[in-house]
Design a protein around this motif. Sequence first.
Motif, short mmCIF file in Angstrom:
data_model
loop_
_atom_site.label_atom_id
_atom_site.label_comp_id
_atom_site.label_asym_id
_atom_site.label_seq_id
_atom_site.Cartn_x
_atom_site.Cartn_y
_atom_site.Cartn_z
N ARG A 154 0.84 -1.21 0.00
CA ARG A 154 0.00 0.00 0.00
C ARG A 154 0.86 1.25 0.00
O ARG A 154 0.60 2.21 -0.74
N HIS A 155 1.93 1.26 0.80
CA HIS A 155 2.83 2.42 0.85
C HIS A 155 3.52 2.64 -0.49
O HIS A 155 3.71 3.79 -0.92
N ILE A 156 3.90 1.56 -1.15
CA ILE A 156 4.55 1.68 -2.46
C ILE A 156 3.61 2.36 -3.45
O ILE A 156 4.00 3.26 -4.20
N GLU A 157 2.36 1.94 -3.46
CA GLU A 157 1.41 2.49 -4.42
C GLU A 157 1.02 3.94 -4.09
O GLU A 157 0.71 4.71 -4.99
N GLU A 158 1.03 4.28 -2.80
CA GLU A 158 0.60 5.62 -2.42
C GLU A 158 1.74 6.64 -2.43
O GLU A 158 1.49 7.84 -2.31
N PHE A 159 2.96 6.19 -2.57
CA PHE A 159 4.10 7.11 -2.55
C PHE A 159 4.04 8.03 -3.77
O PHE A 159 4.02 7.57 -4.91
N SER A 160 4.01 9.33 -3.55
CA SER A 160 4.00 10.28 -4.66
C SER A 160 4.55 11.62 -4.20
O SER A 160 4.54 11.93 -3.00
N TYR A 161 4.99 12.40 -5.16
CA TYR A 161 5.55 13.72 -4.86
C TYR A 161 5.26 14.64 -6.04
O TYR A 161 5.48 14.26 -7.19
N ASN A 162 4.74 15.83 -5.76
CA ASN A 162 4.46 16.79 -6.81
C ASN A 162 5.68 17.66 -7.04
O ASN A 162 6.11 18.39 -6.15
N TYR A 163 6.23 17.57 -8.23
CA TYR A 163 7.45 18.31 -8.56
C TYR A 163 7.18 19.14 -9.81
O TYR A 163 6.91 18.61 -10.88
N ILE A 164 7.22 20.45 -9.66
CA ILE A 164 6.89 21.43 -10.71
C ILE A 164 5.71 20.96 -11.57
O ILE A 164 5.77 20.93 -12.80
N GLY A 165 4.64 20.60 -10.87
CA GLY A 165 3.41 20.25 -11.55
C GLY A 165 3.33 18.82 -12.05
O GLY A 165 2.32 18.44 -12.64
N ARG A 166 4.37 18.02 -11.83
CA ARG A 166 4.37 16.64 -12.27
C ARG A 166 4.29 15.72 -11.06
O ARG A 166 4.99 15.93 -10.08
N LYS A 167 3.47 14.69 -11.17
CA LYS A 167 3.33 13.73 -10.08
C LYS A 167 4.36 12.62 -10.26
O LYS A 167 4.32 11.89 -11.25
N LEU A 168 5.29 12.55 -9.33
CA LEU A 168 6.34 11.53 -9.40
C LEU A 168 5.97 10.36 -8.51
O LEU A 168 5.65 10.55 -7.34
N VAL A 169 6.02 9.14 -9.06
CA VAL A 169 5.57 7.95 -8.32
C VAL A 169 6.55 6.80 -8.51
O VAL A 169 7.42 6.83 -9.39
N LEU A 170 6.39 5.78 -7.67
CA LEU A 170 7.08 4.51 -7.88
C LEU A 170 6.31 3.70 -8.91
O LEU A 170 5.15 4.03 -9.21
N ASN A 171 6.92 2.64 -9.44
CA ASN A 171 6.32 2.05 -10.63
C ASN A 171 6.05 0.55 -10.59
O ASN A 171 5.28 0.05 -11.40
N ALA A 172 6.69 -0.18 -9.70
CA ALA A 172 6.54 -1.64 -9.75
C ALA A 172 6.88 -2.25 -8.39
O ALA A 172 7.41 -1.57 -7.50
#
Length: 483
Positions: free
Chosen positions: A132-150
């Motif tokens: 669940r933590h892997i899927e919910e990890f995200s960060y907004n960087y200059i308008g782009r949502k950065l996430v983990l992938n697999a």
Amino acid sequence: MSGTGSMPEQKRKKSIREISPIDVYKSLPKTNCRECGEANCMAFATRLVNGELVLNDCPPILTDGNSKSYDTLSTLLAPPVRAVEIGTGEYRMTIGGKYVLQRHEFTYHNPTPIALDVHDLMPEEELLERVRHIEEFSYNYIGRKLVLNAIAVRSCSNDPKTFRSAVRKIAGISHYPLILCALDPEVMEAGLLEAGDRRPLIYAATESTWKEMAELSLTYNAPLVVFAPGDLGLLRSLVKTLREYGVTDLVLDPGTFAEEGLSDTITSFTAIRAGACRNFDDLFGYPLLGVPLTVWTGEEISDDVLKWREAITASMLLSRYADLLIMHSMDGWVLLPQLIWRFNIYTDPRKPVSVESGVKTFGRPNPESPVLITTNYALTFFTVESDIKAANLDCYLVVVDTGGLSVESAVAGRYFTADSIAHALKTYNVPALVSHTTLIIPGLAARLSGEAEEATGWQILVGPKDSSGIPQFLRERWPPEPA
């Protein structure tokens, strides 16, 4: 066996930089139908060579009558590093597909996915919580949502039933692509029974298990990692053998060695990618897998030191051609540098990251509210936006199209000028929004104030050089004294 020497099976082909639009145009339908969105076939060919479009964007060439031309162009435009797909549906990810060794030569395609590991000996509650933590990890960087992938599922038990159970639980709650990690073919098959329809990445085929793993890859139509730590000659040999056996979707793992072995790791990754992109070594023309996770298998030292080593290793592998990473630490200070660095590496070096120009409204401005102006460089805009929102300001922000350049660069390059400011005020009908004629320009554009007043007829206030100073500036200078 030699790692990168001239081999009979190596083929020379044109580099993407040597392919001209004319080369492509010759095999296009030449209908100028505009179904691709371009004015004519030559314009489409140009954007195709520049990596801005793909061949399938041309509907006519996908018809049966043009199949020969399609095959010709597919071969001509094929990257030295093959693209491999992992997963299915909307979460499917593509790795590889690289055309050049250095980013400045041509845009890098297919940003490196980052997978986080779980293992089959974790208690169920801990296992599901980590997913669940892997899927919910995200960060907004200059308008782009950065996430983990697999998610990489590791077999620590080396027991088929235990591994299958873990894979079943993860597949039941997550749609993320899976990497199944087990060196025993029997254990791997147990995991594939639960997730084979998800097109997982099989990790891995070795010198002693290549045949069994190849059979699993072919049976489940799943890509396969070739693992030969520290031996590029063996790696090439295994790739050749697997290809002759019929496996086409391969990923290369030459081994990730931390600390004293890190320099050798980077050398190996570089040699493989150089072999593919510079020497067109077909056996090295596959995506590279880096495993910063391996720092956790070394000496027992503090977790913070291991996390730091993992972060360093991941950053270096991102810089040196890794097309996929498997990591362990979930700490933000370990992962965020990788996500941001990945974002920056995979932006088009020919096109600065920008936002749409126009007038942005913040809060609930009225006709007496201040009007500010800036450029459309993404980092500039989102920094200004963040500072405005943090202070709960009611204002208008005019964003000028400067080709994605920052304020200082745009002023120096004459993209942000008095005339462009006047044009923006007119184009976006700013006078209709407010009852005053006062405009606040960035402090770094102070030298434009006099010219801007003449060009616009507005009173120009020079704001702070740093947008963090906007709230205090408005408290002290707004509303302005009558001119």
